[in-house]
Write an enzyme that holds these catalytic residues in place. Structure first.
Site, PDB file in Angstrom:
ATOM      1  N   GLU A  25       0.818  -1.228   0.000  1.00 45.23           N
ATOM      2  CA  GLU A  25       0.000   0.000   0.000  1.00 45.23           C
ATOM      3  C   GLU A  25       0.847   1.271   0.000  1.00 45.23           C
ATOM      4  OE1 GLU A  25      -3.120   0.042  -0.655  1.00 45.23           O
ATOM      5  OE2 GLU A  25      -3.015  -2.136  -0.741  1.00 45.23           O
ATOM      6  N   GLY A  26       1.923   1.248  -0.750  1.00 46.81           N
ATOM      7  CA  GLY A  26       2.745   2.435  -0.919  1.00 46.81           C
ATOM      8  C   GLY A  26       4.018   2.375  -0.094  1.00 46.81           C
TER       9      GLY A  26
END
Length: 600
Positions: free
Chosen positions: A442-443
């Site tokens: 998620e990043g």
């Protein structure tokens, strides 16, 4: 060696002392609940976690999913875990009673999910992704799509995924190539390939709803041209016709170092006639919709990282208490009895650091969940707006700080066990491998550093940042009046002032040269996160110091003393690390930025 999943006493502390979760019972949505129903739900989560998830954590890691060209195969206990999770009602728990849910508060649900993640983070990914996808459908899809897809997602007949990343595009979603073309019947034909899709195919459910980002032909360039589609693996039956497979194919499984029992997939959409997709919401607004699931997943990643760190801490603490080795430096008698390694000061240092990272990370994540709850159900619009702004600002930290320091906790846990730590006979090496994914999931840290410094902070003339400062200073003012906390409060206030000066300096650097000003954003993210974590620990210390005066049992007194010592450790050992970080940022140090590609 058996260690508890999470410390039940700590969970009670976080929910009912650090956070006033019982206050939620005064809100109309939760008026039919009670403290007893919250506790019963948490006990159900513990039972499901221990019986159906923990039992195959190591086995799922050792025997990762396989694909025979037709079907994905998982260890059989994964199916039992999915079924138990669904039968317990957790897929629908936070939805309305009328939709088959329990109207469970977000913070209680997330605590339940934390317990299950602690047991088996890889198998937990399947229902967790489904919860996020169902929330996305519930929030933005048409009533017809909700009626069609939500019921099977909430009762466990259908799973969900998020399909963003492509082989040529990771976080640069503006450049995705997956296309959508109107079919003339209200549906679209989706063509493209998605990569690293967790849970993208599995054998647990008869259908999977993929939430897919794609660009409608002729859409504006960049992120303003992205739309969101429901693309089911199996098309729903209609007009008496049997359900048929959609044009979505599993191109292959990827093999990660951790989370091995979560399938990581490459999916091909539309290799034949085009995959049937259903537009969610309005065209070209898909990324703004998807941010709901992305931000929910970011908090989920933070929780997962915290509880993996927590598991390592529990195991290493138990080992340190039971493992005899050596003698204290003051003991010169080689014939004397060896002491448990917890008696050695350096081992206690490593355990205390783990406690600070793991318990601090979980507290941060549950605080964020309470903000998520407040933005929906707090009593006034001003309270809801304030919570939303704080949550938006803190989300990059909630994702990144536990991911970095939960992993560091696992590293220290391995060190406590010594040579046993990196053997597969103990769970520490798997916990470390599982947790190593979270700084990327998620990043990456770099992405969240850019988000915090380049987007979240400057919004509305730093309004959310000012709100956070108010929250922190309210805590330091309260702590100053407590003898045991006064020095910690002063330290936090001084470091907050340093952070504030650096933040304002960076705003000027950004205006002068955005590329150079954002080059050290990850350093800023870490410094910012350390201040937030110190605040979270000071808040816990405030509660513990007050409660210690009333505690009448030695076990309770020791629990609160442990909280106070962990807070002291974090404020005195970890928080000062921001001083050289802020000095680099203040000076606009550009050594990495000025390094040229050809010099490597």
């Amino acid at each position: 060696m058996t260690a508890q999943l999470l410390n039940d006493r700590d969970i009670d502390f976080l929910l009912y002392e650090f956070l006033d979760t019982l206050e939620l019972l005064n809100r109309p949505r939760y008026s039919e609940h009670s403290g007893d129903t919250f506790r019963a739900t948490l006990q159900t989560a513990r039972t499901v976690a221990e019986k159906f998830f923990a039992n195959h954590n190591a086995r799922g890691d050792a025997h990762e999913p396989t694909f025979d060209g037709e079907r994905v195969h998982l260890v059989e206990e994964t199916q039992q875990a999915w079924d138990a999770f669904a039968e317990a009602g957790f897929l629908a728990a936070h939805h309305d009673f009328g939709d088959g849910g329990m109207q469970l508060p977000e913070v209680v649900l997330r605590t339940c999910l934390a317990t299950i993640s602690a047991a088996n983070v890889a198998s937990a990914a399947y229902p967790f992704l489904t919860i996020g996808a169902a929330n996305l459908v519930h929030a933005f899809a048409s009533d017809a799509l909700k009626d069609q897809f939500l019921p099977p997602m909430l009762d466990g007949r259908c799973a969900g995924t998020m399909a963003l990343t492509e082989p040529d595009q990771g976080s640069a979603l503006a450049d995705i190539r997956t296309t959508a073309e109107e079919a003339g019947d209200g549906t679209y034909r989706i063509r493209g390939q998605k990569m690293y899709i967790s849970g993208g195919d599995q054998s647990l459910t008869g259908n999977t709803v993929h939430m897919v980002l794609a660009k409608i032909k002729g859409a504006p360039a960049g992120v303003k041209g992205i739309s969101l589609f429901i693309v089911p693996k199996v098309l729903p039956a209609a007009d008496g016709k049997p359900a048929q497979r959609n044009d979505v194919k599993l191109a292959g499984l990827l093999h990660k170092m951790g989370y091995r029992n979560t399938t990581s997939t490459v999916l091909s959409f539309g290799e034949e006639d085009g995959a049937v997709g259903y537009l969610v919401g309005e065209p070209h607004k898909g990324l703004s919709y998807m941010f709901q699931m992305m931000n929910e997943a970011r908090i989920g990643v933070g929780v997962g990282a915290a509880v993996l760190g927590y598991q390592g801490y529990n195991h290493s603490l138990l080992y340190a208490r039971e493992r005899p080795q050596g003698r204290l430096p003051s003991n010169r008698n080689p014939q004397s009895k060896q002491v448990p390694i917890i008696r050695h000061a350096d081992v206690r240092r490593m355990l205390l650091a783990q406690k600070a990272y793991a318990e601090g990370g979980l507290a941060l994540c549950l605080y964020a969940s309470s903000l998520f709850e407040d933005q929906r159900t707090a009593g006034t619009s001003a309270q809801r707006e304030r919570a939303a702004k704080l949550l938006d600002l803190l989300t990059p930290v909630v994702k990144s700080w536990p991911s970095r320091y939960g992993l560091k906790a696992n590293e220290l846990a391995i060190q406590v066990l010594g040579g046993a730590g990196y053997t597969r006979e103990y769970p520490l090496e798997q916990l470390y491998r599982d947790n190593r994914l979270n700084p990327i999931h998620e990043g990456t840290e770099g992405i969240h550093g850019l988000d915090l410094l380049g987007r979240k902070l400057p919004m509305d003339q730093l309004e959310a940042y000012r709100l956070l400062q108010e929250e922190i200073r309210q805590t330091t003012m309260q702590a100053r009046d407590r003898e045991a906390l006064a020095s910690m409060a002063e330290d936090l206030e001084q470091h907050l002032q340093r952070l504030d000066a650096t933040t304002l300096a960076l705003m000027g650097q950004l205006q002068a040269d955005a590329d150079r000003g954002l080059a050290n954003a990850t350093v800023y993210l870490d410094a910012f996160g350390r201040v937030v974590a110190a605040w979270i620990w000071l808040r816990q210390a405030l509660v513990a110091d007050l409660a210690l005066e009333q505690a009448d049992r030695e076990g309770e007194r020791n629990f609160y003393r442990g909280k106070l010592q962990a807070a002291r450790y974090y404020v005195e050992w970890e928080l000062p690390e921001i001083v050289p970080q802020l000095a680099l940022l203040d000076s606009g140090n550009a050594v990495p930025f000025e390094m040229r590609e050809e010099w490597f």
